[in-house]
Design a protein around this motif. Structure first.
Motif, PDB file in Angstrom:
ATOM      1  N   GLN A 170     -50.061  31.185 -18.712  1.00  0.00           N
ATOM      2  CA  GLN A 170     -51.156  30.871 -17.805  1.00  0.00           C
ATOM      3  C   GLN A 170     -52.299  31.819 -18.071  1.00  0.00           C
ATOM      4  O   GLN A 170     -52.113  32.942 -18.521  1.00  0.00           O
ATOM      5  CB  GLN A 170     -50.700  31.023 -16.352  1.00  0.00           C
ATOM      6  CG  GLN A 170     -49.896  29.850 -15.841  1.00  0.00           C
ATOM      7  CD  GLN A 170     -50.780  28.680 -15.458  1.00  0.00           C
ATOM      8  OE1 GLN A 170     -51.862  28.836 -14.911  1.00  0.00           O
ATOM      9  NE2 GLN A 170     -50.325  27.473 -15.788  1.00  0.00           N
ATOM     10  N   MET A 171     -53.505  31.360 -17.773  1.00  0.00           N
ATOM     11  CA  MET A 171     -54.675  32.164 -18.091  1.00  0.00           C
ATOM     12  C   MET A 171     -55.460  32.482 -16.824  1.00  0.00           C
ATOM     13  O   MET A 171     -55.583  31.646 -15.938  1.00  0.00           O
ATOM     14  CB  MET A 171     -55.538  31.354 -19.051  1.00  0.00           C
ATOM     15  CG  MET A 171     -56.344  32.203 -19.984  1.00  0.00           C
ATOM     16  SD  MET A 171     -56.949  31.231 -21.363  1.00  0.00           S
ATOM     17  CE  MET A 171     -58.058  32.429 -22.081  1.00  0.00           C
ATOM     18  N   VAL A 172     -56.000  33.694 -16.746  1.00  0.00           N
ATOM     19  CA  VAL A 172     -56.898  34.071 -15.656  1.00  0.00           C
ATOM     20  C   VAL A 172     -58.218  34.471 -16.301  1.00  0.00           C
ATOM     21  O   VAL A 172     -58.236  35.281 -17.225  1.00  0.00           O
ATOM     22  CB  VAL A 172     -56.330  35.242 -14.831  1.00  0.00           C
ATOM     23  CG1 VAL A 172     -57.319  35.659 -13.736  1.00  0.00           C
ATOM     24  CG2 VAL A 172     -55.001  34.861 -14.207  1.00  0.00           C
TER      25      VAL A 172
ATOM     26  N   VAL B 261     -49.821  38.310  -4.040  1.00  0.00           N
ATOM     27  CA  VAL B 261     -51.111  38.877  -4.436  1.00  0.00           C
ATOM     28  C   VAL B 261     -51.785  39.608  -3.280  1.00  0.00           C
ATOM     29  O   VAL B 261     -52.978  39.916  -3.335  1.00  0.00           O
ATOM     30  CB  VAL B 261     -52.071  37.800  -5.000  1.00  0.00           C
ATOM     31  CG1 VAL B 261     -51.503  37.202  -6.270  1.00  0.00           C
ATOM     32  CG2 VAL B 261     -52.349  36.707  -3.985  1.00  0.00           C
ATOM     33  N   LEU B 262     -50.988  39.887  -2.218  1.00  0.00           N
ATOM     34  CA  LEU B 262     -51.467  40.658  -1.077  1.00  0.00           C
ATOM     35  C   LEU B 262     -52.689  40.054  -0.402  1.00  0.00           C
ATOM     36  O   LEU B 262     -53.673  40.740  -0.118  1.00  0.00           O
ATOM     37  CB  LEU B 262     -51.784  42.104  -1.492  1.00  0.00           C
ATOM     38  CG  LEU B 262     -50.657  42.858  -2.213  1.00  0.00           C
ATOM     39  CD1 LEU B 262     -51.146  44.218  -2.656  1.00  0.00           C
ATOM     40  CD2 LEU B 262     -49.440  42.989  -1.323  1.00  0.00           C
TER      41      LEU B 262
ATOM     42  N   GLY C  69     -65.267  38.898  -4.271  1.00  0.00           N
ATOM     43  CA  GLY C  69     -64.912  38.769  -5.683  1.00  0.00           C
ATOM     44  C   GLY C  69     -63.456  39.109  -5.949  1.00  0.00           C
ATOM     45  O   GLY C  69     -62.754  38.417  -6.680  1.00  0.00           O
ATOM     46  N   GLY C  70     -62.986  40.193  -5.330  1.00  0.00           N
ATOM     47  CA  GLY C  70     -61.602  40.618  -5.536  1.00  0.00           C
ATOM     48  C   GLY C  70     -60.626  39.614  -4.956  1.00  0.00           C
ATOM     49  O   GLY C  70     -59.605  39.302  -5.555  1.00  0.00           O
ATOM     50  N   GLN C  71     -60.971  39.080  -3.785  1.00  0.00           N
ATOM     51  CA  GLN C  71     -60.085  38.091  -3.147  1.00  0.00           C
ATOM     52  C   GLN C  71     -60.017  36.820  -3.978  1.00  0.00           C
ATOM     53  O   GLN C  71     -58.951  36.242  -4.155  1.00  0.00           O
ATOM     54  CB  GLN C  71     -60.597  37.778  -1.735  1.00  0.00           C
ATOM     55  CG  GLN C  71     -60.353  38.924  -0.767  1.00  0.00           C
ATOM     56  CD  GLN C  71     -61.163  38.764   0.511  1.00  0.00           C
ATOM     57  OE1 GLN C  71     -62.109  37.996   0.569  1.00  0.00           O
ATOM     58  NE2 GLN C  71     -60.783  39.517   1.534  1.00  0.00           N
ATOM     59  N   ARG C  72     -61.179  36.413  -4.525  1.00  0.00           N
ATOM     60  CA  ARG C  72     -61.199  35.217  -5.379  1.00  0.00           C
ATOM     61  C   ARG C  72     -60.295  35.423  -6.582  1.00  0.00           C
ATOM     62  O   ARG C  72     -59.527  34.548  -6.965  1.00  0.00           O
ATOM     63  CB  ARG C  72     -62.611  34.980  -5.901  1.00  0.00           C
ATOM     64  CG  ARG C  72     -63.464  34.215  -4.968  1.00  0.00           C
ATOM     65  CD  ARG C  72     -64.833  34.034  -5.602  1.00  0.00           C
ATOM     66  NE  ARG C  72     -65.846  34.137  -4.584  1.00  0.00           N
ATOM     67  CZ  ARG C  72     -67.036  34.701  -4.746  1.00  0.00           C
ATOM     68  NH1 ARG C  72     -67.362  35.231  -5.907  1.00  0.00           N
ATOM     69  NH2 ARG C  72     -67.877  34.748  -3.762  1.00  0.00           N
ATOM     70  N   GLN C  73     -60.390  36.612  -7.186  1.00  0.00           N
ATOM     71  CA  GLN C  73     -59.585  36.845  -8.372  1.00  0.00           C
ATOM     72  C   GLN C  73     -58.106  36.853  -8.008  1.00  0.00           C
ATOM     73  O   GLN C  73     -57.268  36.419  -8.788  1.00  0.00           O
ATOM     74  CB  GLN C  73     -60.020  38.152  -9.050  1.00  0.00           C
ATOM     75  CG  GLN C  73     -59.581  38.295 -10.476  1.00  0.00           C
ATOM     76  CD  GLN C  73     -60.042  37.170 -11.385  1.00  0.00           C
ATOM     77  OE1 GLN C  73     -59.614  36.023 -11.261  1.00  0.00           O
ATOM     78  NE2 GLN C  73     -60.921  37.480 -12.321  1.00  0.00           N
ATOM     79  N   ARG C  74     -57.763  37.319  -6.788  1.00  0.00           N
ATOM     80  CA  ARG C  74     -56.369  37.251  -6.346  1.00  0.00           C
ATOM     81  C   ARG C  74     -55.904  35.810  -6.246  1.00  0.00           C
ATOM     82  O   ARG C  74     -54.779  35.486  -6.606  1.00  0.00           O
ATOM     83  CB  ARG C  74     -56.215  37.899  -4.968  1.00  0.00           C
ATOM     84  CG  ARG C  74     -56.183  39.399  -5.022  1.00  0.00           C
ATOM     85  CD  ARG C  74     -56.493  39.960  -3.652  1.00  0.00           C
ATOM     86  NE  ARG C  74     -56.917  41.326  -3.794  1.00  0.00           N
ATOM     87  CZ  ARG C  74     -56.088  42.352  -3.679  1.00  0.00           C
ATOM     88  NH1 ARG C  74     -54.838  42.159  -3.380  1.00  0.00           N
ATOM     89  NH2 ARG C  74     -56.522  43.572  -3.853  1.00  0.00           N
TER      90      ARG C  74
ATOM     91  N   THR D 237     -53.609  47.399 -10.221  1.00  0.00           N
ATOM     92  CA  THR D 237     -52.371  47.866  -9.609  1.00  0.00           C
ATOM     93  C   THR D 237     -51.496  46.677  -9.235  1.00  0.00           C
ATOM     94  O   THR D 237     -50.279  46.666  -9.456  1.00  0.00           O
ATOM     95  CB  THR D 237     -52.685  48.687  -8.341  1.00  0.00           C
ATOM     96  OG1 THR D 237     -53.741  49.581  -8.642  1.00  0.00           O
ATOM     97  CG2 THR D 237     -51.480  49.449  -7.866  1.00  0.00           C
ATOM     98  N   LEU D 238     -52.154  45.648  -8.694  1.00  0.00           N
ATOM     99  CA  LEU D 238     -51.447  44.440  -8.301  1.00  0.00           C
ATOM    100  C   LEU D 238     -50.774  43.783  -9.516  1.00  0.00           C
ATOM    101  O   LEU D 238     -49.589  43.421  -9.477  1.00  0.00           O
ATOM    102  CB  LEU D 238     -52.436  43.468  -7.661  1.00  0.00           C
ATOM    103  CG  LEU D 238     -51.880  42.101  -7.296  1.00  0.00           C
ATOM    104  CD1 LEU D 238     -51.046  42.217  -6.046  1.00  0.00           C
ATOM    105  CD2 LEU D 238     -53.000  41.095  -7.087  1.00  0.00           C
TER     106      LEU D 238
END
Lengths: 561, 319
Positions: free
Chosen positions: A362-364, A409-410, A425-430, A463-464
């Motif tokens: 899978q890709m992010v 993903v917390l 932005g961080g939440q979207r990436q999660r 870290t996640l």
């Protein structure tokens, strides 16, 4: 006493519901001075510059005074204020590609302000435009003027933006995260250009960044913002010693610390890449005939199950193409990709073939805002991702799995019903990571997955990812230009340049005792204390940038011009 | 012009020819798919006399294999022999030629209305947020929802009966009188398209207005009118152009509604009547013309878009 070019006094920006986004902000910038405005996303630093530039979106109201060269922008009639801004300040943004009209040539862009604002004749404007491009170190400016933005690299476009702002000889430059989207070596080049301009023109700058290390290296003074307010202002030289506010100390400590991992026990690798080669046919720089451009050349490496491999290099090094080939988004000209012993070299033709691959890899991507459907809530997005692989799953079971992914993903459940627009932005990436995990893959390919995030969020996401790897045993293939990010999660690293592998091995060995000159150059380009940005690769701009990087000689790591 | 441009152009022309070929096959097979004796079908619903049967057999070569029939049909169409209408008992070309002018004029008139009011109101709604935008949105919802025939009846009633401003029957004599007579038909056709184009324009312009490159132009102090022309409208235009091709072609087809309502007797009326009476030579010819128009217009639109945005025509390449 030097002249004050920007004087912000008690600036407040309020949102449509009356919430204070920026409050009681006072700041001055003197002629020739570089002032940094530092803080996490949402701290109000971008709103502050946008208020100065007159770019606040509808619904946001600014109060207080903003004086540019003594003229109070709030008191002037709109047309007059626009004229003051056009002549007295220049603004450069984070994403030069989005900020240039894709349908118009660089020349059109450069000349437009000179003609429409400066009242110059088009012919005179064109030669002036070429001069400006030359001033920011762009070679062969006449040819660049005829090109469109799509033909230039991000670093070059950012220089074009800077050159364009110089058209009216403004005393002040507003720089909003201008190097965040660039790789470290390009960042250094752009910063060197700015340092030159500062020296030659006495240009003052308001420099917005989330990167305290970068701000410390290029600014005279630094204002640290949190929650819409300036919490403290520091002299850059002594900021580490002087920092009082806990928030500043947190930002200082968020510079990524090394976190080394033990090497994996020898097992059958989950991914074997060997002799990978990919060429494109491109128009040659001189026009006319076609040339072969080698994007990836004889690239090979292995990834252990549950291991983590970083591929580092600057734009055009072929690292993204390599990742795209592995994921089947591009076809290699030759070479082998074996995933769990299965040949993945050919691009699958059928939907089932793609689905089977998706269960394994899978890709992010870098920009979650673009890779997520903006009409779907996080929950809908995850539900869809799960049902692709488990089509017969019942609704309650689906929801349970969604909750599991969110927890992994917390993300708190109340965020699950939000759409990307109302996530950070961080939440979207999660969400993007959770979506990738929905397939229960064995390999997670991260293409610059944290590059667009601010440092503290980067640390959180890294870290996640590290935790997810330990818990689920998913192998990580991380594509990045950021050495510190790779150091944080990867146990092995491959350094690429111009399509070739320069050096590879365990992370500690490569980054602490680099053998290749190029690795040393990359390491030296990372902003650190006492860092002086230098134009290390002047020939970079000579030809089409993607080609230029592929046939460059190894440069003197001392950075002689 | 590079070799690649030539190759792209050739493949474009190839696709164009293929579309024309496939649609001609479909149009031709309409004869074969009609139930019963094709001779009767080709006679257009009238009981054929023995001379007619011979004429039909000769024209369509019904004793030959199907592909020979097709080729000879295509051959005669290409050489300008469009066949004879069995209903009107005249050459098809003589039926179409005198009717074409009025339909063409009607379509052009409608198009001008669409561009002026559709694009105009769309831009207005995008630039003046608030009341104006609301008004345009409500108006266009109404416009999209109203069938052309209903609009025509309402217009006839208001402007023909009550106010008496415009004629409601016939095409008139001479160009100016033609235009005067065509006003109500053109308006009734345009309403739906104005609403449709207005919404597309508004969307495209709003997207450009909030784009980052327009933001850059604003900071640089470029005057708003210039920003609009050179950055907003230019960048929104490919989206408008891509619907323009299909819009123009479909206007020729829906013109029939207005022609019926206002007694204009253009090719739209000819087509619907020929279809109702199974006058196959006429239907086939007109269908072929519409398809050709459709394909050619879309190809032209593609070329114009490629000139405005060269990257759109280029295959995507990742560095």
């Amino acid at each position: 006493m030097t002249r004050t070019v920007l004087d912000i006094d008690k600036l407040a920006v309020t949102g449509p519901d009356g919430q204070a986004l920026v409050a009681d902000l006072s700041l001055t910038v003197s002629a020739g001075e570089v002032v940094g405005l530092v803080g996490e996303s949402g701290s109000g630093k971008t709103l502050t510059v946008r208020a100065v530039a007159g770019l606040l979106s509808d619904g946001l109201v600014a109060s207080g005074t903003i004086r540019v060269d003594g003229e109070n922008l709030a008191e002037l009639p709109e047309q007059h204020a626009r004229a003051v801004r056009a002549r007295r300040l220049g603004m450069v943004f984070q994403t030069p590609r989005a900020h240039l009209n894709p349908l118009r040539t660089i020349g059109d862009f450069m000349i437009e302000a000179l003609v429409a604002v400066g009242g110059e004749k088009p012919a005179a404007a064109e030669s002036r435009a070429a001069e400006l491009l030359a001033e920011v170190g762009i070679a062969d400016p006449e040819r660049r003027l005829r090109q469109r933005p799509s033909e230039l690299s991000g670093g070059l476009l950012q220089r074009v933006m800077i050159a364009a702002t110089l058209a009216m000889d403004p005393p002040l430059l507003l720089a909003d995260e201008i190097t965040t989207a660039l790789d470290v070596t390009t960042q250094e080049e752009v910063m060197a250009v700015l340092a030159d301009l500062r020296r030659s023109r006495g240009l003052a700058m308001l420099f917005i960044t989330h990167d305290l290390a970068l701000a410390g290296a290029v600014c005279d003074r630094i204002a640290v913002m949190q929650g819409g307010r300036i919490v403290e202002t520091l002299q850059a030289e002594t900021m580490r010693a002087d920092a009082q506010h806990p928030y500043t100390q947190r930002l200082l400590s968020a510079t990524l610390p090394p976190d080394l991992m033990q090497g994996e026990p020898a097992t059958e690798p989950v991914l074997v890449v060997d002799g990978l080669r990919k060429t494109y046919s491109v128009r040659s720089a001189s026009g006319g005939h076609r040339e072969e451009f080698v994007a990836v050349d004889e690239v090979g490496f292995t990834l252990a199950p549950g291991g983590s491999l970083g591929i580092v290099g600057e734009s055009g090094s072929g690292k993204s193409t390599t990742a795209r080939i592995i994921c089947g988004l591009e076809r290699a000209d030759s070479g082998i990709i074996l995933v769990k012993g299965e040949d993945w070299t050919r691009v699958p033709r059928s939907t089932t073939g793609w689905r089977r691959r998706a269960r394994i890899a899978q890709m992010v991507f870098q920009d979650p805002y673009q890779s997520l459907d903006r009409r779907q809530t996080a929950r809908q997005c995850l539900r869809e991702a799960i049902s692709v692989h488990r089509p017969r799953e019942s609704r309650p079971a689906l929801d349970a799995r969604v909750d599991e992914l969110l927890e992994a993903v917390l993300l708190t459940p109340d965020l699950a019903d939000r759409r990307p627009r109302s996530l950070s932005g961080g939440q979207r990436q999660r969400v993007a990571i959770a979506r990738a995990l929905a397939a229960e893959p064995e390999i997670l390919v991260l293409d610059e997955a944290v590059s667009a995030l601010d440092v503290t969020t980067q640390v959180e996401i890294l870290t996640l990812l590290d935790r997810i790897r330990r818990e689920t045993g998913v192998a990580l293939l991380m594509i990045s230009h950021d050495l510190s990010a790779v150091r944080r999660v990867c146990d092995h690293v491959v350094v690429m340049r111009g399509g070739r592998i320069e050096e590879s091995g365990p992370i500690a060995e490569v980054l602490d005792r680099p053998r290749a000159d190029y690795t040393r150059l990359l390491l030296a380009s990372v902003p650190h204390e006492g860092w002086v940005p230098q134009r290390r690769i002047p020939t970079r701009t000579a030809a089409l940038p993607t080609i230029a990087t592929s046939n460059l000689p190894i440069l003197d790591p001392q950075g002689e011009r | 012009m590079g070799a690649r441009t030539v190759r792209r152009l050739l493949s474009k022309i190839g696709a164009l020819l293929l579309t024309l070929f496939l649609s001609s096959v479909v149009i031709f097979s309409a004869v074969l798919l009609t139930p019963g004796d094709p001779v009767v079908a080709l006679a257009g619903g009238v009981r054929p006399t023995p001379e007619m049967i011979d004429a039909i057999r000769e024209q369509y070569q019904l004793d030959q294999p199907v592909w020979v029939q097709y080729l000879s049909w295509v051959g005669s169409v290409l050489t300008g022999d469009l066949g004879t209408s069995f209903v009107y008992k005249t050459e098809v070309i003589d039926l179409i030629a005198p009717r074409f002018g009025i339909t063409f004029l009607l379509v052009i008139y409608t198009l001008v209305l669409i561009v002026v009011f559709g694009v105009g109101s769309g831009i207005l709604a995008a630039v003046r947020r608030g009341r104006v935008e609301q008004a345009v949105l409500v108006g266009t919802s109404l416009g999209v929802a109203m069938p052309t025939f209903v609009v025509a009846i309402v217009l006839i009633w208001i402007f023909g009966r009550v106010l008496g401003w415009f004629p409601v029957y016939g095409p008139g004599e001479g160009l100016l009188d033609n235009l005067y007579h065509l006003t109500l038909p053109a308006v009734s056709l345009a309403v739906l398209y104005i609403a449709y184009i207005s919404r597309i324009t508004r969307g495209a312009v709003v997207a450009q207005l909030s784009s980052e490159h327009v933001e850059t132009a604003r900071v640089r102090g470029i005057p708003p009118s210039r920003i609009f022309r050179r950055h907003v409208f230019l960048n929104a235009s490919p989206q408008l152009l891509s619907v323009a091709g299909t819009t123009i072609a479909s206007l020729f087809a829906v013109a029939a509604i207005a022609e019926h309502a206002f007694g204009l007797g253009g090719i739209g009326v000819l087509l619907t009547e020929a279809a109702a009476r199974k006058d196959l030579p006429v239907v086939q010819t007109l269908s072929l013309m519409l398809v050709a128009l459709f394909v050619v217009l879309n190809a032209m639109v593609d070329v114009v878009i490629a000139i405005i945005d060269p990257d759109s025509a280029r295959p995507r390449r990742d560095a």
